[in-house]
Write a protein that holds these residues in place. Sequence first.
Motif, mmCIF file in Angstrom:
data_model
loop_
_atom_site.group_PDB
_atom_site.id
_atom_site.type_symbol
_atom_site.label_atom_id
_atom_site.label_comp_id
_atom_site.label_asym_id
_atom_site.label_seq_id
_atom_site.Cartn_x
_atom_site.Cartn_y
_atom_site.Cartn_z
ATOM 1 N N PHE A 1 -13.988 -2.146 -9.767
ATOM 2 C CA PHE A 1 -12.614 -1.808 -10.295
ATOM 3 C C PHE A 1 -12.698 -0.843 -11.699
ATOM 4 N N PHE B 1 -10.213 5.662 -1.393
ATOM 5 C CA PHE B 1 -9.900 4.385 -1.678
ATOM 6 C C PHE B 1 -10.064 3.429 -0.471
ATOM 7 N N LEU B 2 -9.935 3.796 0.642
ATOM 8 C CA LEU B 2 -10.032 2.740 1.663
ATOM 9 C C LEU B 2 -11.435 2.471 1.783
ATOM 10 N N VAL C 1 -8.106 6.915 -5.167
ATOM 11 C CA VAL C 1 -6.778 6.936 -5.082
ATOM 12 C C VAL C 1 -6.222 6.640 -3.841
ATOM 13 N N PRO C 2 -5.212 5.735 -3.709
ATOM 14 C CA PRO C 2 -4.311 5.438 -2.392
ATOM 15 C C PRO C 2 -3.789 6.778 -2.204
ATOM 16 N N PRO C 3 -3.519 7.263 -0.763
ATOM 17 C CA PRO C 3 -4.019 6.535 0.406
ATOM 18 C C PRO C 3 -5.280 7.581 0.816
ATOM 19 N N LEU D 1 -11.752 7.828 -13.360
ATOM 20 C CA LEU D 1 -10.606 8.642 -13.107
ATOM 21 C C LEU D 1 -10.631 9.658 -14.279
ATOM 22 N N PHE E 1 0.698 -1.331 0.076
ATOM 23 C CA PHE E 1 -0.215 -0.053 -0.252
ATOM 24 C C PHE E 1 0.700 1.387 -0.182
ATOM 25 N N THR F 1 1.648 4.051 -2.911
ATOM 26 C CA THR F 1 1.170 5.376 -2.815
ATOM 27 C C THR F 1 2.385 6.358 -3.099
ATOM 28 N N GLY G 1 -8.048 8.100 5.598
ATOM 29 C CA GLY G 1 -7.390 7.166 4.778
ATOM 30 C C GLY G 1 -6.486 6.340 5.437
ATOM 31 N N PHE H 1 -5.895 23.532 -12.822
ATOM 32 C CA PHE H 1 -4.398 23.789 -12.764
ATOM 33 C C PHE H 1 -3.952 24.258 -14.236
ATOM 34 N N PHE H 2 -4.467 23.956 -15.183
ATOM 35 C CA PHE H 2 -3.601 24.312 -16.258
ATOM 36 C C PHE H 2 -4.290 25.042 -17.588
ATOM 37 N N GLU H 3 -5.512 25.643 -17.039
ATOM 38 C CA GLU H 3 -6.289 26.456 -17.905
ATOM 39 C C GLU H 3 -6.438 28.096 -17.450
ATOM 40 N N LYS I 1 -13.497 2.025 -0.733
ATOM 41 C CA LYS I 1 -13.695 0.991 -1.846
ATOM 42 C C LYS I 1 -13.207 -0.188 -1.769
ATOM 43 N N TRP J 1 -7.493 18.916 -14.230
ATOM 44 C CA TRP J 1 -6.573 19.674 -15.135
ATOM 45 C C TRP J 1 -7.103 20.978 -15.551
ATOM 46 N N PRO K 1 -5.037 28.749 -4.502
ATOM 47 C CA PRO K 1 -4.272 27.546 -4.768
ATOM 48 C C PRO K 1 -4.799 26.443 -3.454
ATOM 49 N N LEU L 1 -10.150 13.467 -12.955
ATOM 50 C CA LEU L 1 -8.927 14.241 -13.347
ATOM 51 C C LEU L 1 -9.047 15.411 -14.143
#
Lengths: 544, 591
Positions: free
Chosen positions: B521, B478-479, B472-474, B528, A158, A162, B570, B539-541, B481, B536, B456, B532
Motif C-alpha cells: 500500500f 486497482f483490482l 487507482v479504482p476502478p 502515485l 468502491f 470512485t 476493472g 496536460f500542462f506543459e 492489487k 501533469w 488528446p 501522476l
Amino acid sequence: MFGNPLTILTLGPILAGFAFMLVAWAAPPSKRKEISQYIRLLIFAFSLLLLSLSTLMFLESYSGISWTSLALNEYVYDNCANAEIAIEAGGCSLVDGFGVSWHVGVDGLSFPMVWLTTLLIPISMLVEWNAKKGAQFHSLILMMEGALIGVFVSLDLFVFYTFWELTLIPMFFLILLWGGENRKYAAQKFFIYTFTASVLMLLGILVMYYFTRVPVWDGNLTGRAFDITLMASSSNTLGSAFLGGFGMQKAVFLLLLVGFAAKMPSVPVHTWLPDAHVQAPTAGSMLLAGVMLKMGAYGFLRIAVELLPGAMVHYQLLLIVLGMISLVYGAMVCLGQTNLKRMVAYSSVSHMGLIFIGIATMQPLGIAGAIFMMLAHGIISPYLFAVCGAFKHHYHTLEIGSMRGIAKFSPWLGGHMMAAWMGSLGLPLMAGFVAEVAIMIAFWMAFGWWVILPALTLIITAAYYLWSMQRTIFEGGDEGQLPDSLHGDEPVDVSWHENAGMFILAVFAIVLGVLPFIFFDMMSSYSNEFVTEVLLDVLNEVMP
Amino acid sequence: MSTLTLISDPQTATALLPEFTLIVGIALLILIPNLGKGTFRLPIPNTNIRIPYLFGGERFAFTSSPRIPGVISVFTLLFSTALALWSQMEEPLSDSNVWCIATTGEAFNSCAGMIEPSLLKIDGFSRLLEIVFYGALMLCGVAMWSRMPATPRFMIHAQVLAGRREDERIAKLLDNRRQVDFHILLLMVALGMSVVVLANDLFVLFIGLELASLSSYVLVAFMKENDEAPEAGMKYFIVGSVASAVGLYGISLLYLWNGNLQISELASSWQAMDSIDPLALAGLAFIVVTIGFKVSAAPFHLAAPDAYSGASSPVAGVLATASKAMGFVVLLRVLVSITMPESGEAFWVPVVGLLAAVTMTWGNFGALSSESPKRMLAYSSVAHAGYLLAAVAALGLNTSREGDHVVAELIVAAMLFHLTVLVLFKLGSFLVLSMLESEGRGSKLEDLYGLAKREPLIATALFIFMLSLAGVPPLSGFLSKLLLVSGIVDATVHNSMTFDDGVIAAIRSLHWVFLLALFVFLNSALSLFYYLRVGWVMFFEDPPTRKRLVYAPFLRITLMLCMVGTLAFGIGPLADHLLTLVSNAAETFFG
C-alpha cells in the motif's frame, strides 16, 4: 438495474457532459461560437430537467413515500434492497469476484444533498453564463454534477470512492483552465491535499473491506464485499464479523477522519481551501463550497459514524475539540482578511467546525442540525461566492479596503451582499439560523453550560461579516470610493443572469429559514433513528 | 520415432494446436517472403528450358511488401490465442481438458496414473499464460508494423547499385527482410515461452527459457540505427547469459541430487527429505537467481533499466509483461510445485519476503528519480515484480482454514490476474512511447510535454495507463492489487486477532508477512507521484511541436482497445469473466 431515477441522476449528467464536450470539441472552427451557444442552452435545460426530477422525488414524500418513517439502513429508491439476497441473485452486482455492486439509494441524510446538488448546478451555470469557452465549461460542470450525486447516492464503498475521486477531475480542470493568476499553484495544492487525504481514506476503506466478513456467495473470490448495508449489519454491534474488534474500529475511524476532515475542511488540514477558492472561477467556488465540502461531512456521517459508531463514541471529545478549533480559528482568521473571497473561504472552515460539533454532540437534534447546516451552508455559501464573483467581475478587485460605498453605485450588488452576509452570520428567519440554534441546543443538552464557548464564537462571526460589509458597501461618505482597478470606468451593477441566480439562492435561504421542516423532518427522523437504534446500544455496550 | 508420433498422433496434435500453429507461422515467415520468379534450368545440354518453381529470384510485389511478415506473425499469434482461448471455453476444470505429453510424443488425457515420465502438461493454467504471452507479443508485432524501415546505410548502397525505380524496390525488399528477421524472432519468443509454461520437466523448461531468452536478446539489440540498442542488447545478453548459466548449474545440481528432473518426482523427493539436503538447496538457490533476473527482482534487476531504455519500446514492453509472466511461472513451478511442504510454512518465505520488500521499494525509488519515461517504466516494472513476490511469500505460508475459501488459489488467481491485465496497461504505455519513438523522441520526460495538445486521445490513454499502474479504482490495476493484498491478508490474518491492545500489538501478533501488505500500500501511494507526473507534463506543459504523431491506424486502434480493456477489466462483466478464467486456472495449477 438502470431504470432507477438515482442511476439516471448519476450517470446521466456524466454521459451527457462527455457527449457535449465531444461535440464542442469536434465542432468546425467557423461555427464553433454558434454551436457553443446552443450547447450551453442544452446543458442548462438538461440540468433543469435533473432538478425537476429530484424535486419530483422530493414531492413524493407528500404522497407516495413517507420520508419521515425511514428506519436505519432503509433507503428510498434502493435498487438493491436487502443486499444479501439481491446481490446473490445478480440483480445489482458489478463485479462478483470481489464484491462490488451498483447499489444506490437515498435517505434523510443523502437526499437533501442530492437535491442541493441538482439545484446548485443550474444556478452556478446561470451565474457564470458568459464564461469563455462556455460549452466546455458548462459540460465540465455537468460532469461534476453526476460525480457529486454519485458520491451521495452510492451505497457501495468502491463506487463511492470512485465517484469521490472522479469529482476531483472536473474541479481540477475548472480551477486550472478558468482560474485566476495563481491557478497552477492552487490547482496543484488542491489536488495534492485532497488526493493524499483520500489515499488515507482508501486505506481505511480497504481495512474495513479486508476485515469484514460477509456471507460468501457463489463466485466471490475474496469472500468480502464493499456494500455499506452489508458492512453495517456486521459491524454496528461490534460483532465478531468485524475482525480486530473495537481497537480496529478506532484505527479505521482515525484514517477516515483524516480523509474526510481534509475535504470538509477542518483545521489543521484546511490550508488548500482559501487558495483554491481565491483562484477558482465563480461557478467553481460555488460548487466547491456548496457541495464538495459537504462531501466530507456526508462521508464522515455515512461511513465513519454510521459504520463505526463505537469509535465515534470513543473519540467524541476529539471531534468536539477539532470542531471548536476550526470554529474559533476560522472566525479569527476571517477578522484579519483583506480579500473578500479569502474571508468567505475561511468562514466556510468556521462553519464546517460547527458541523463537526453538531455531530459530536451525539444528540438527535445535534446531528439533524449538522445535516441542516450542510444544506443551509450549501445554499448560503454559494450565494456569498456569487457576490464575490460579481465584485471580481464588475470591480476587478476583491480587496476590502480598496472600495467604499458600493451600494450607491451598484444597489443590486449591495442588496445581495447584505442578504448573503446576513444569512451567513445566522440572521433569524434565514436557513443558517435554524441550524445554529439546533446545534447549540443539542450542545447544551450534551455538555451544559459549555455551550457558551461556541455561542460566543458566533459573535466573532457577526463581527467579521458586519465589519467587512460596512467597509465595502456603506462608509465612504456621499461620494463613496471606487477601486483603482476600475481605472476610472463607470461602475456597473450585476448583470441579469447573476441577479437571477443570486435571487433564487436568496429565496431558498429565506424559505428554508421560515419553513425549515420541509427538510428538517426527514433529517431528524434519520438522526433519531440512528441515535436510538445504534448509538444508544453502543453507549450501553462500550461505556457501562 | 517420437518426432513422428508428435505430428501423427491426432490427440497430440489437438492438444498442442496453438504451439503447432506457431511453428507453421515460423515456416510461413521463412517461405512466403522468398516466393518469387525463380526458375530452374533443366540440365539438358544445349537447351534453355526454364521451369518456374516460384522460389527465389526476383520477388513478387506481394511477397516483398514490408507489411507481409508483420501480418503473418500477428495473425499467427491471433490464431494461437483464439485456439488457446477456445480450449478453455467449455469444461475448463474437467480432466478431459488436461493433457500430458510423454517422452514418446503420445498425449495422455488427464495425466492421472501415468507411468511414463511426461514432458509437457497442458491445462487451464498454462493455457491462460499462453494467452498472456501471445497477447503481449501480438501487441508488440502490431506496433512494429509501422516502424522499422531498413537502415539508411543500406539505402545508400542500393542507390549506387540501381536506378531510381530499382532503388525504391530494393528499399522495400530490405525493409521486408528486416521485418522477417524481427517477426521470426518474435514467434520464437512465443514458442519458447509456451514451452516454459507447458514444461513438466525442469530440463524442458530450461530449453524453453533459453529459446525465449536468446531470441529476446536479439530483439533488444534489434534497432541498430539507434546507438543505445546494441549496448543495451549486449548488457542484457551478458547478464542474462550469466544468469542462465547459473540456473543451468542449479538444475544440474538438482539432477545430481535426484537423478531425475521431473517436477513431480522432484516434489516427492523433496517431501521425503528429513532435513534439507545442501545439494538440493544450492540447486534451488541458483535457479532462483535466474528467475530473479527474469522477473527483474532486486538485486538482479540492474540490467533491466538499461535494457528497457535501449530497446525499442514495444520490445521493452514485452520484457516487462510476457517475460516477467514467464519468470513468475518458473518461480511458481520451482517454489510451489516442488518445495511446498504438506503443511506449515515453506523455508523460503523469509528470503522471498525480504526480496519482495527490497524490490518494490528499490523499484519505486528508482522510478521516482529517473528522468526518462522508459527507465521510469522499467523501474515501475521492478516495483510490480515486488508486489507479486509479496504474494508469493504469502503463498509460502501455506495457510489453510476450515470453512474458508482456499487461500493459495486466491493468491495464484490474483497473480495471474495481475499478469494478464498488466499486458494491457504496461505494454499500452510502451506503445504510446513507441509512437513518440518513431519521430525520434521518447527518451526524455520533456518529449511527453504537452502530448495532450497534440493528441488528446492518446494522452488520455497514457494517463489512464498510468493511473492503472498506480492502482487507482476502478481501473484494472486497482483490482489486481486489491486481490493481491486480499491474498496476503487472508494468509496472515486469523480470526482470533484483536486490536484491543493497540494496533502495534495487533500487528505483532500476526505473521510478519502481513507487513508486506502494508508495504504494497505504501509503495503504491509513493508510486502515485511519478505516475501522476507523467499526466501533469502531458496536460500542462507546452509541447515542443504542434505536429500530430505518426499515422499508424492499427496501432491507434490497438491503443484504444488497451485503454478500453484497462477500464473494462476493472469493473463490469468483463472483469467477472476474467476472474472466472484466472480462478479456474489457479485451481488447475494446484489440481
